[in-house]
Every structure is written in C-alpha cells, then in structure tokens.
Design an enzyme around this catalytic site. Sequence first.
Site, mmCIF file in Angstrom:
data_model
loop_
_atom_site.group_PDB
_atom_site.id
_atom_site.type_symbol
_atom_site.label_atom_id
_atom_site.label_comp_id
_atom_site.label_asym_id
_atom_site.label_seq_id
_atom_site.Cartn_x
_atom_site.Cartn_y
_atom_site.Cartn_z
ATOM 1 N N HIS A 120 3.837 0.320 4.841
ATOM 2 C CA HIS A 120 3.881 -1.057 4.338
ATOM 3 C C HIS A 120 4.663 -1.988 5.276
ATOM 4 O O HIS A 120 4.536 -3.209 5.181
ATOM 5 C CB HIS A 120 4.439 -1.116 2.909
ATOM 6 C CG HIS A 120 5.918 -0.901 2.784
ATOM 7 N ND1 HIS A 120 6.479 0.311 2.426
ATOM 8 C CD2 HIS A 120 6.964 -1.739 2.960
ATOM 9 C CE1 HIS A 120 7.786 0.198 2.371
ATOM 10 N NE2 HIS A 120 8.111 -1.040 2.694
ATOM 11 N N ASP A 150 2.793 6.539 2.677
ATOM 12 C CA ASP A 150 3.489 5.347 3.176
ATOM 13 C C ASP A 150 4.248 5.647 4.468
ATOM 14 O O ASP A 150 5.372 5.180 4.672
ATOM 15 C CB ASP A 150 4.446 4.780 2.122
ATOM 16 C CG ASP A 150 4.795 3.314 2.394
ATOM 17 O OD1 ASP A 150 4.145 2.710 3.277
ATOM 18 O OD2 ASP A 150 5.701 2.785 1.730
ATOM 19 N N SER A 224 13.463 -0.499 4.668
ATOM 20 C CA SER A 224 12.241 0.304 4.622
ATOM 21 C C SER A 224 11.914 0.868 6.000
ATOM 22 O O SER A 224 11.880 0.144 6.987
ATOM 23 C CB SER A 224 11.061 -0.549 4.145
ATOM 24 O OG SER A 224 11.161 -0.833 2.777
#
Length: 467
Positions: A120, A150, A224
Amino acid sequence: MKKIITLVIVSALGGIFTLGAYKLMFEEEKPIIASSPETQATFLPTRNVGNLMYSNEAPDFTAAAENTVNAVVHVKNVTMSSGETSFQDFFYGRRSPHPQVGTGSGVIINADGYIITNNHVIKNAQELSVTLNNNKTYNAELIGADAKTDIALLKIEADTELPFVTFSDSDNAKIGEWVLAVGNPFNLTSTVTAGIISAKSRDLSGASTQSFIQTDAAVNPGNSGGALVNTNGELVGINTAISSQTGSYIGYSFAVPSNIAKKVIEDIMEYGNVQNGILGIQGGDLNSDLAEQLDIDETEGVYVGSVVEGSGADKAGLQKGDIIKEIDNKEVSKFSDLTGHLNAKRPNDIVRLKLSRDGELKTVSVTLAKNDTYVMPLVGRVKNTSQADLKKFKAKNGVKITQLNDEYAGYWEKNGVVKGCIITAINDEPVYSIDDVKNLIKNRSSYDALRIELINIDGEIERYNFR
C-alpha cells in the site's frame, strides 16, 4: 453573694465527682483502637527490594537501534490523481490529473539495495524514490508486489554497499518479548519506539486470511513498511497497520511476520509472483457455541467444514468433521494460526497435521498444491477443470464453478446454473484455466461490460451480459 458563689462551686464539684464515680463503677470498659505495627509493616517493599537490585538487567536497545536505523529508509511515492468528482466538474469539465505524494518506510535486506516495504506504500506509483538515513536519495525500481500479504520489493542502485537487516524466525518470537519499531512517522527521519509482542496470528480481515504480529510499540502514519526487530536487531516483521479511530497510534500495531515477508520476496525474485501452497480445506475456528452446535467437546482448533476435491487435503484423507490441532508441531487454536504457517509455504511443500477425529488423535502428511481456484466477480469460486468435467458437458475448454456467489446464487440457480457448470468464455475470449480468467478480469476496465459464456446444468450454452 459570696455564700451563693461558694454554694454553686460546691454543687458543681459534687456533680463532677458523682458522674466520675458512676462511670468508674458501672460503665463497661472498652479497648482503645490504634494502628498496629504489623499493619504498617505490610507496606514495606519486601520482595520488591530484591527486584530493584537487578534493574540493570533491563533490555538494552542501543545495539539493536544502531544496527537498524541505518537500514531503514524513507520511501516516497508519486501518483497522479484527479481527486474526487466535484459539482464544478459537471460544468467546467474534469480537472487534469495532478501529482500526489505519499510516504512510508522500507527495510534494506541486503547490501545490493533490495528493500522490503508495504504494497500500500507503493501502490499506483508513477515515481518511486528512497532516502537513506544519511540523507542520500535514489530512484527506486519496483521489482514486484503482493496485495494479499501487503508486501512489495524495491531495488536501488547505490554506489556503495548498504547496511541491511537480517531475518529472524518469526515463529520463534514469543508473546511478551521486547521489540523495536523503526520507521519514518510523520515524514521524520528514522525513529525508534519500543514495546512488546502483545499477540501473534492476529486476523484483522474477519476472513481468516491474515496472521499479523501484534505489538504495543508506537507506530504512526509513515511507519508502514518499516522494521519490527528484536533486541538483537533481527527482523521480526514489517510494520503494516495500526488499530485506531483517529488515524494515529492508540495502543496496538500490527506487522507482517518476517517468515511470510521473506517467503514473498523470495518468490518475487525467483518466480516473478507469489507461489501459494494450498491445503484444500474450508472451515473455521472452534469455540464453545460451535462446539455445542456440533455436539463435540473440543473448543480449540480448526474445524474442517469441507475438503476441496482433488486437493492435498483430499488426497491425504482429511474429512469433514476433522479438527486440526497442530501443524508441523505448532499448536493451532484458530484459523489464523493455520493461515500464518501456510503463508510461508509453497506448492509441493509437505506439512504434518495432527488431527482429532471422533475423539482420537492422528497425524497425517499433506502435500500442498498450487492454487487452482479463483473467486470470479458476480459468479463465485471457479477452478481448473478435469478432462472428465469437460467430457461430461461436451466442452473443449472452460473452468468449473465450485461455489456460487452468495448474493447472486438465487439468480444463477433460477437460470439452471449450479455448482459444477462450466464457464467457457469471458468477454468473447475462450478460457482454459483460472489464469486466463484472472488475466481477463484484471485487464478489463471497470467501465466495460462483463460477458460470460457458460454451459448450464442442462448442457445448454448461455450468454450473460453484465454492466
């Protein structure tokens, strides 16, 4: 006057004497209440005094932080966005796309410049750049990505060998173990926070498709793709998500286990895509309510609701009603325990399952198969067909419907389309495997119609057009 005053004083003294004599002779004696020395002593730090002597044995994070910060990078993703359609667009026309910048973190995993991050973080990127902790910036190439886990893999060409983080075995990570989260929150340079592993095998999807490591190390937007490392500075996971109603950290964060991340990037480097090993069962977590419905005593494990025809589980003899208790000597109490272990496996890998069947334990070996099923929009789950299936419907090619979409099942069944029917073409292109189906669906614009040709239960060819 003097006589009167004297009389009053004498009377008062007589009253005092009489009252005192009464109390002394007739009232019951009562104990005096006071704090005892024993009560006060219970507040002394008895055993705690001993613990304080060993305070110097608290974990030292300095070495782990020094080994990690230089291997964690800042990732910048430039995408082209037109923004959401506004009321003015209907009068003045759609605005031209403009650059939009997103940021995240990444982890260097070898000296040649390979970097792990989240899918992402780099999704829809037109340009990718990576900034090291020494402020040097490089253009980055996307090697591959996997939306399911992911995880994405980038590559930069640096002029020197780069510092990197080594992988640990995330299966050996323990609940309560200290970990560090290293990343670039709020576009800051490498930032280190500490916490413990709060839980393992966490599924946030509700579909038992995920198996995150949960920690209480502070993770915020921009973290992230960053590193979750143990006190040795070894990679335990890739920080991916937080649980928050505000968008900022409030106590829980989640990381993709290092075993899964490592397997995904190895697949991308070797095969160009992720190789998923499929067990071939459908089922769910056991609990008290389900155990009562099934009239069994087990409340932990994975209940096998059905076995996929021709799968490794089918060939190994698994049956509906089996309860999976262990996989490769690791306890299975819920479906995400099973998912997490299988996500680090490939087709043709062999796993050993400990099963409870009719109250008796048995161990079986299952050879994992390549995924030959796909969930097709509007229709449901389809799989590659056998020659027997094609012969039955007198078809030259096609994929077999194994499960109808719940929302449209009534529509299909009313038109004679049930499990077992064959889809022969999509958008006028013949399909021979689920790979054909995936590619046709993937390359189809969301504005295009979806045309499906199939053979129904009566052997009749029908065509459906969805917009």
